[in-house]
Design an enzyme around this catalytic site. Structure first.
Site, PDB file in Angstrom:
ATOM      1  N   GLY A   1     -26.513  41.352  76.338  1.00 31.14           N
ATOM      2  CA  GLY A   1     -27.297  40.407  75.554  1.00 31.14           C
ATOM      3  C   GLY A   1     -27.201  39.025  76.147  1.00 31.14           C
TER       4      GLY A   1
ATOM      5  N   HIS B   1     -32.715  47.246  74.562  1.00 33.53           N
ATOM      6  CA  HIS B   1     -31.734  47.563  73.514  1.00 33.53           C
ATOM      7  C   HIS B   1     -32.080  46.779  72.247  1.00 33.53           C
ATOM      8  CE1 HIS B   1     -27.778  49.104  72.280  1.00 33.53           C
ATOM      9  NE2 HIS B   1     -27.570  47.926  71.705  1.00 33.53           N
TER      10      HIS B   1
ATOM     11  N   MET C   1     -18.697  51.381  72.203  1.00 36.80           N
ATOM     12  CA  MET C   1     -18.736  49.949  71.893  1.00 36.80           C
ATOM     13  C   MET C   1     -17.555  49.278  72.591  1.00 36.80           C
ATOM     14  SD  MET C   1     -21.384  49.307  70.036  1.00 36.80           S
ATOM     15  CE  MET C   1     -20.983  47.573  69.792  1.00 36.80           C
TER      16      MET C   1
ATOM     17  N   ASP D   1     -21.619  48.680  75.405  1.00 35.66           N
ATOM     18  CA  ASP D   1     -22.307  47.610  74.684  1.00 35.66           C
ATOM     19  C   ASP D   1     -21.296  46.588  74.168  1.00 35.66           C
ATOM     20  OD1 ASP D   1     -24.012  46.113  73.130  1.00 35.66           O
ATOM     21  OD2 ASP D   1     -24.427  47.693  71.661  1.00 35.66           O
ATOM     22  N   GLY D   2     -21.456  45.348  74.661  1.00 29.21           N
ATOM     23  CA  GLY D   2     -20.657  44.244  74.140  1.00 29.21           C
ATOM     24  C   GLY D   2     -19.801  43.575  75.193  1.00 29.21           C
TER      25      GLY D   2
ATOM     26  N   SER E   1     -30.173  43.502  75.554  1.00 33.70           N
ATOM     27  CA  SER E   1     -30.198  43.463  74.092  1.00 33.70           C
ATOM     28  C   SER E   1     -30.972  42.250  73.598  1.00 33.70           C
ATOM     29  CB  SER E   1     -28.779  43.405  73.539  1.00 33.70           C
ATOM     30  OG  SER E   1     -28.842  43.044  72.171  1.00 33.70           O
TER      31      SER E   1
ATOM     32  N   MET F   1     -26.986  49.928  63.504  1.00 32.79           N
ATOM     33  CA  MET F   1     -25.701  49.527  62.908  1.00 32.79           C
ATOM     34  C   MET F   1     -25.946  49.401  61.409  1.00 32.79           C
ATOM     35  SD  MET F   1     -24.376  46.840  65.755  1.00 32.79           S
ATOM     36  CE  MET F   1     -25.998  46.617  66.444  1.00 32.79           C
TER      37      MET F   1
ATOM     38  N   HIS G   1     -30.313  50.856  68.442  1.00 38.91           N
ATOM     39  CA  HIS G   1     -28.906  50.985  68.055  1.00 38.91           C
ATOM     40  C   HIS G   1     -28.810  50.657  66.567  1.00 38.91           C
ATOM     41  CE1 HIS G   1     -24.563  49.188  68.659  1.00 38.91           C
ATOM     42  NE2 HIS G   1     -24.556  50.265  67.903  1.00 38.91           N
TER      43      HIS G   1
ATOM     44  N   ASP H   1     -30.950  46.048  68.483  1.00 37.90           N
ATOM     45  CA  ASP H   1     -29.810  46.101  67.558  1.00 37.90           C
ATOM     46  C   ASP H   1     -30.275  45.896  66.123  1.00 37.90           C
ATOM     47  OD1 ASP H   1     -27.419  46.406  69.218  1.00 37.90           O
ATOM     48  OD2 ASP H   1     -27.954  44.459  70.061  1.00 37.90           O
TER      49      ASP H   1
ATOM     50  N   GLY I   1     -23.399  39.377  68.853  1.00 42.65           N
ATOM     51  CA  GLY I   1     -23.497  39.228  70.299  1.00 42.65           C
ATOM     52  C   GLY I   1     -22.498  38.176  70.757  1.00 42.65           C
TER      53      GLY I   1
ATOM     54  N   MET J   1     -29.229  45.716  62.308  1.00 39.58           N
ATOM     55  CA  MET J   1     -28.033  45.509  61.472  1.00 39.58           C
ATOM     56  C   MET J   1     -28.458  45.316  60.021  1.00 39.58           C
ATOM     57  SD  MET J   1     -26.137  42.673  63.782  1.00 39.58           S
ATOM     58  CE  MET J   1     -25.656  42.983  65.473  1.00 39.58           C
TER      59      MET J   1
ATOM     60  N   GLY K   1     -21.493  44.060  65.516  1.00 38.01           N
ATOM     61  CA  GLY K   1     -21.850  43.040  64.521  1.00 38.01           C
ATOM     62  C   GLY K   1     -22.376  41.745  65.092  1.00 38.01           C
TER      63      GLY K   1
HETATM   64  C1  DX5 Z   1     -23.130  44.006  69.118  1.00 39.69           C
HETATM   65  C2  DX5 Z   1     -24.455  44.547  69.585  1.00 39.69           C
HETATM   66  C3  DX5 Z   1     -24.703  44.268  71.018  1.00 39.69           C
HETATM   67  C4  DX5 Z   1     -24.842  42.819  71.403  1.00 39.69           C
HETATM   68  C5  DX5 Z   1     -24.450  42.670  72.834  1.00 39.69           C
HETATM   69  O1  DX5 Z   1     -22.873  44.476  67.852  1.00 39.69           O
HETATM   70  O2  DX5 Z   1     -24.492  45.954  69.407  1.00 39.69           O
HETATM   71  O3  DX5 Z   1     -25.797  45.024  71.510  1.00 39.69           O
HETATM   72  O4  DX5 Z   1     -26.137  42.337  71.220  1.00 39.69           O
HETATM   73  O5  DX5 Z   1     -24.457  41.327  73.155  1.00 39.69           O
HETATM   74  P1  DX5 Z   1     -23.481  40.670  74.246  1.00 39.69           P
HETATM   75  O6  DX5 Z   1     -23.879  41.265  75.575  1.00 39.69           O
HETATM   76  O7  DX5 Z   1     -23.801  39.233  74.148  1.00 39.69           O
HETATM   77  O8  DX5 Z   1     -22.087  41.013  73.875  1.00 39.69           O
HETATM   78 ZN    ZN Z   2     -26.037  47.191  70.464  1.00 34.84          ZN
END
Ligand code: DX5
Ligand code: ZN
Length: 221
Positions: free
Chosen positions: A196, A32, A136, A174-175, A7, A67, A65, A34, A143, A36, A141
């Site tokens: 990430g 990936h 998830m 993810d997460g 990510s 969001m 992704h 993200d 990382g 938002m 929201g």
């Molecule tokens: C969270 C994101 C993730 C995030 C993952 O809302 O969708 O993709 O970047 O990051 P890590 O691996 O640091 O949890």
């Molecule tokens: Zn994500």
């Protein structure tokens, strides 16, 4: 097949192109992305211009992704920027069946994401037309959060449902996924691993290679 989807939310945006090339060298299959909007989730990350620019740096599968609220409005735009896979949140969509069709009309892969509290029944009837389910493992929201343990039970339940229906749907997680817990996550039934901070903190290429080694060990059993 097991795949890694690092990510870029955790990247240093001043060095984004270089860092993506490190992931390329490591052999990560996906990237990936993200997105938002500050409404569906509190933060705002980045949008189309960034995706368009990085499309020139790599051939990897662009795993977008969304969001955002009303993701239907953005399917065309992210397709035009180079998305290969678009994931929408079941919680953000009015008519999930129609949204999946809209993604497929572009000729790309359709994913549906479920936040931790969302029951898996939300996707049961559209599962045969969904290419990938994103479970998830943290609340969307940010990382750098810690994986919520019960979400692995959801992964197991979705894997069972997929098998029961005789489907080949991918499960992405993810997460909060780290080199320490990724084996457990794979064992639960996930096959596309987003990470990430565990990829971007420290030596990016080495971290991605370490994840990829575990992913291929798991495939060999
Ligand atoms: C969270 C994101 C993730 C995030 C993952 O809302 O969708 O993709 O970047 O990051 P890590 O691996 O640091 O949890
Ligand atoms: Zn994500």
């Amino acid at each position: 097949m097991n795949c890694l989807s690092p990510s870029i939310l955790a990247a240093d945006f001043a060095k984004l192109g270089e860092q993506i090339q490190m992931l390329d060298r490591a052999g990560a299959q996906y990237l990936h992305i993200d997105v938002m909007d500050g409404v569906f989730v509190p933060d705002i990350s980045f949008g189309m211009p960034v995706v368009k620019s990085i499309r020139r740096c790599t051939e990897r599968i662009f795993d977008v992704h969304l969001m955002v609220t009303n993701p239907d409005h953005y399917i065309d735009a992210f397709y035009d920027c180079g998305a290969d896979l678009i994931t929408v949140h079941a919680e953000a969509v009015q008519h999930l069946d129609a949204t999946i069709d809209k993604i497929h009309e572009k000729g790309i892969i359709a994913g549906v994401a479920l936040s931790p509290a969302t029951p898996i029944e939300r996707i049961e009837w559209v599962l045969p037309k969904t290419d990938m389910v994103l479970i998830m493992t943290v609340n969307p929201g940010y990382g750098g959060q810690k994986l919520i343990p019960y979400t692995l039970d959801k992964v197991r339940a979705v894997r069972e449902l997929i098998q029961k229906k005789g489907l080949k749907t991918d499960i992405e997680v993810d997460g909060g996924i780290t080199l320490e817990n990724v084996r457990e996550v794979l064992a639960a039934g996930a096959n596309i691993i987003v990470s990430g901070s565990s990829v971007f903190d420290g030596d990016i290429q080495e971290n991605a290679e370490a994840f990829l080694r575990i992913l291929s060990e798991d495939e060999r059993g």
